[in-house]
Motif scaffolding. Sequence first.
Motif, short mmCIF file in Angstrom:
data_model
loop_
_atom_site.label_atom_id
_atom_site.label_comp_id
_atom_site.label_asym_id
_atom_site.label_seq_id
_atom_site.Cartn_x
_atom_site.Cartn_y
_atom_site.Cartn_z
N GLY A 136 57.79 -11.13 -3.78
CA GLY A 136 58.21 -9.87 -4.37
C GLY A 136 57.81 -8.68 -3.55
N ASN A 137 56.94 -8.91 -2.56
CA ASN A 137 56.51 -7.79 -1.70
C ASN A 137 57.38 -7.68 -0.43
OD1 ASN A 137 54.36 -7.12 -3.44
ND2 ASN A 137 53.10 -8.78 -2.55
N GLU A 138 58.36 -8.56 -0.29
CA GLU A 138 59.24 -8.47 0.87
C GLU A 138 60.00 -7.16 0.83
OE1 GLU A 138 58.84 -12.79 -0.35
OE2 GLU A 138 59.43 -10.94 -1.38
N ARG A 139 60.39 -6.70 2.01
CA ARG A 139 61.15 -5.45 2.09
C ARG A 139 62.38 -5.66 2.97
NH1 ARG A 139 59.27 -4.69 -1.83
NH2 ARG A 139 57.81 -3.10 -2.57
N ILE A 140 63.51 -5.14 2.48
CA ILE A 140 64.78 -5.23 3.22
C ILE A 140 64.68 -4.40 4.49
CG2 ILE A 140 67.27 -4.75 3.13
CD1 ILE A 140 67.04 -5.03 0.04
N GLY A 141 65.09 -4.98 5.59
CA GLY A 141 65.03 -4.26 6.86
C GLY A 141 63.72 -4.45 7.59
N ARG A 142 62.68 -4.85 6.87
CA ARG A 142 61.40 -5.12 7.49
C ARG A 142 61.19 -6.62 7.63
NH1 ARG A 142 56.07 -4.01 4.08
NH2 ARG A 142 56.68 -6.10 3.35
N ASP A 143 61.42 -7.33 6.56
CA ASP A 143 61.22 -8.78 6.56
C ASP A 143 62.53 -9.55 6.66
OD1 ASP A 143 58.39 -8.49 6.16
OD2 ASP A 143 58.85 -7.96 4.08
N SER A 144 63.63 -8.83 6.77
CA SER A 144 64.95 -9.47 6.95
C SER A 144 65.83 -8.50 7.73
CB SER A 144 65.59 -9.78 5.59
OG SER A 144 65.90 -8.57 4.91
N PRO A 145 66.77 -9.04 8.50
CA PRO A 145 67.66 -8.14 9.25
C PRO A 145 68.57 -7.37 8.30
CG PRO A 145 68.41 -10.41 9.45
CD PRO A 145 67.07 -10.46 8.74
N TYR A 146 68.80 -6.12 8.65
CA TYR A 146 69.67 -5.29 7.80
C TYR A 146 70.57 -4.44 8.68
CZ TYR A 146 71.30 -1.30 5.10
OH TYR A 146 72.09 -0.32 4.55
N GLU A 147 71.86 -4.45 8.34
CA GLU A 147 72.83 -3.56 8.96
C GLU A 147 73.84 -3.18 7.90
OE1 GLU A 147 76.06 -3.36 12.65
OE2 GLU A 147 74.88 -5.17 12.29
N GLN A 148 74.06 -1.91 7.76
CA GLN A 148 74.95 -1.43 6.70
C GLN A 148 76.36 -2.02 6.87
OE1 GLN A 148 76.83 2.84 5.64
NE2 GLN A 148 74.60 2.83 5.74
#
Length: 874
Positions: free
Chosen positions: A369-381
């Motif tokens: 639950g402490n994971e963060r989008i873009g930090r712990d997973s790749p993110y591109e709009q």
Amino acid sequence: FLLHMRCWVINLLVYHSHPHSIKIPGDITLGGLFPVHAKGPSGLPCGEIKKEKGIHRMEAMLYALDQINSDPDLLPNITLGARILDTCSRDTYALEQSLTFVQALIQKDTSDIRCSNGEQPIIRKPERVVGVIGASASSVSIMVANVLRLFEIPQISYASTAPELSDNNRYDFFSRVVPPDSYQAQAMVDIVKALGWNYVSTLASEGNYGESGVDAFVQISREAGGLCIAQSMKIPRDPKPGEFDKIIKRLMETPNARGVIIFANEDDIKQVLEAARRANLTGHFKFVGSDSWGAKSSPILDHEDVAEGAVTILPKRASIEGFDQYFTSRSLENNRRNIWFAEFWEDDFRCKLTRPGIKLDPEKKKCTGNERIGRDSPYEQEGKVQFVIDAVYAMAHALHNMHQDLCPGAIGVCDKMDPVEGRLVLSYIRSVNFNGSAGTGVLFNENGDAPGRYDIFQYQMTNTSNPGYKVIGQWTNNLRLNVEEMQWSGGDRQIPDSVCSFPCRPGERKKMVKGVPCCWHCELCDGYQYQADEFACEMCPFDMRPTPNRTACRPTPIIKLEWHSPWAIIPVFLAILGIVATLSVVITFIRFNDTPIVRAAGRELSYVLLTGIFLIYLITFLMIAEPGPVVCAFRRLLLGLGMCITYSAMLTKTNRIYRIFEQGKKSVTPPKFISPTSQLAITFILISFQVLGVFIWFGVVPPHTIVDYEEQRPPNPELARGVLKCDMSDLSLICCLSYSIVLMVTCTVYAVKSRGVPETFNEAKPIGFTMYTTCIIWLAFVPIFFGTAQSTEKMFIQTTTLTVSMSLSASVSLGMLYMPKVYVIIFHPEQNVQKRKRSFKAVVQAATMSTRLSQKSNSDKQNGETKLEPDRMQ
């Protein structure tokens, strides 16, 4: 109990519950359709979650609603709510879900329904949806639009681009903030033409998006002209194993069509690339992908080398920074309104949430639950986020303008907007014009379409520090493409070919393939043809020949018989020898003019005859000299004159001898006209006919030169030459010599008749041998002269043959008649003495006796006796 159950079933079926939807309360409710899940396997409507196309887009709507509701200037004191549904990327399932939006508009008769206590059932009144945002796939939008238009609910799509949806008669309540594929197809046609391609294949996913996109591309390319479709194939909705390998195999039936226009979904694109790799065709096909490919990484994942050089198109967009901040801050705690967010969380972080009754998969880690989008997973709009936001804002602006017109000064929704009339909302939607989230204008035309604005990308891997999609141009009604920034497989900067037939080389014409205007065969303009235009060869003018590359005509070189030519050296050598010999004889005769041998030879006719022989040798130089009016005049005059003079003199001599001995057989009276003066007169009369004929020819056709381009016109035009010559055809040349030939034949006849004359009497025998030999020479001349009429060396052969024949005949005459005399005069002067004069009677008697002795001798030979009698004619 039965009444209670019936009441529950009616509430379940008639009033359709919402187990898989998001409900956002508000004064005005908007519907939302998003492909949160992919198509499910056979038998199931929904499959795995779609993170970008589903969750990103859906969260963009929630983000837009938050922004609008917090904006004091847009719909002040009015809160927008939402009912968001999952289409599962399937049109039929989406249709079932969208019935939720029309529930409030269906008039339901529940008067005959009673609960167990006799009361009417409690029916929850559904919210009224004033407009729908969506759907994503064109096939889904078409299916939903057919239902929504029945209930006059406006619809604004953020991703559906099928040209079919531009039909304002069938989809009059449909609008979209993305341009239709007809614009996209036009842009793709412009790209293909800018790359110099004219032969491409098309590939479409079965369904409205793919098929309509390809149809638009084919239609526009047909109208534009100069572009042909090699193969046009569809990818089935549920492809069988090996289907994509068959597609690649079919594409290779036209290997020159390397360009492939692809309107397909992500999964199909990925399968096509996989099949191309399996067929070992990496780098062969050059894909031009529609916006469904765009700048996405998922379709090309693990197949980047096959996709290298692919040109893709995407509606002009920008990354919305506010959405990035919003989405990356979402967590399981602050985003409970998104009922699918937990599923997204598990997929995005590859972990598993603990839920009651569900056993944890030992292969997956537990979500903290402490994971963060873009930090712990790749993110591109995701690319369509901007358009989702613009679609929501377009609906909000339409409602805002409508509220200002219907409820001026009112706080909240007034009575005139309750209920909201769908057709009126539609008119306000079509009238909006504002700057969207990316700063570009948002507006609609009369068909509800947004203007066409596209970015053009190319996937590049080589010579770049960051492999990926690179913007190489834009399209806004016209194409701006930076070709110099493009690179293909292996970093090659040369644009690959995708043409049915390569351009013909210079000098080749196109022979079109029937029914395929982009395909042709190249045919060389052969012979004396040149390439008049792209499709035709024409003959060069008669005095010209084609250039080496056969693109034009050039003058044919003009030649003449040169003095240094082998064809000229031999005749000139013979002529010089003959002239020297003739002059030697003349000089000898002049020097020994009064000697018995010269006088016995007939001095007057001998000089005439030697003049003819000299002219025969002289004609060689005129025949080889460069043609001109003067040379041509002398050719006409002297060609037949020399022979005419020679054979006139010989004929006069033989005729004189023949008449003398014929007359002697009858009487001792000498015949008439045997004196030297008479002989000269007869000779000049015979010559005058030739001269008269030549001067008549001069009057009728003045002498001039011509250039004969037919004589040396071989199959190879490089060897063609124009021959500069006098205006004497073969026929005129023979006519010129014909009189001399008649004289020669007549002379030969008299020579035959005079063969019984004693050898020591005058010149009957030498003249006879001369004429026999001359006839043989000219009989050989005729087949050689006319047999070479078709030869490319005709002029040279005929000129050489003619001059050599004339020189030989002159040499025979000179050798037979005068060389023995010159020999005796110079080397045996003792024989050149005066003989005893005899009367005409004695001469005739001697000749007669000689003839009788000869006849007797022949008779004795036949009886077996041979008697030799001395010849007393001295």
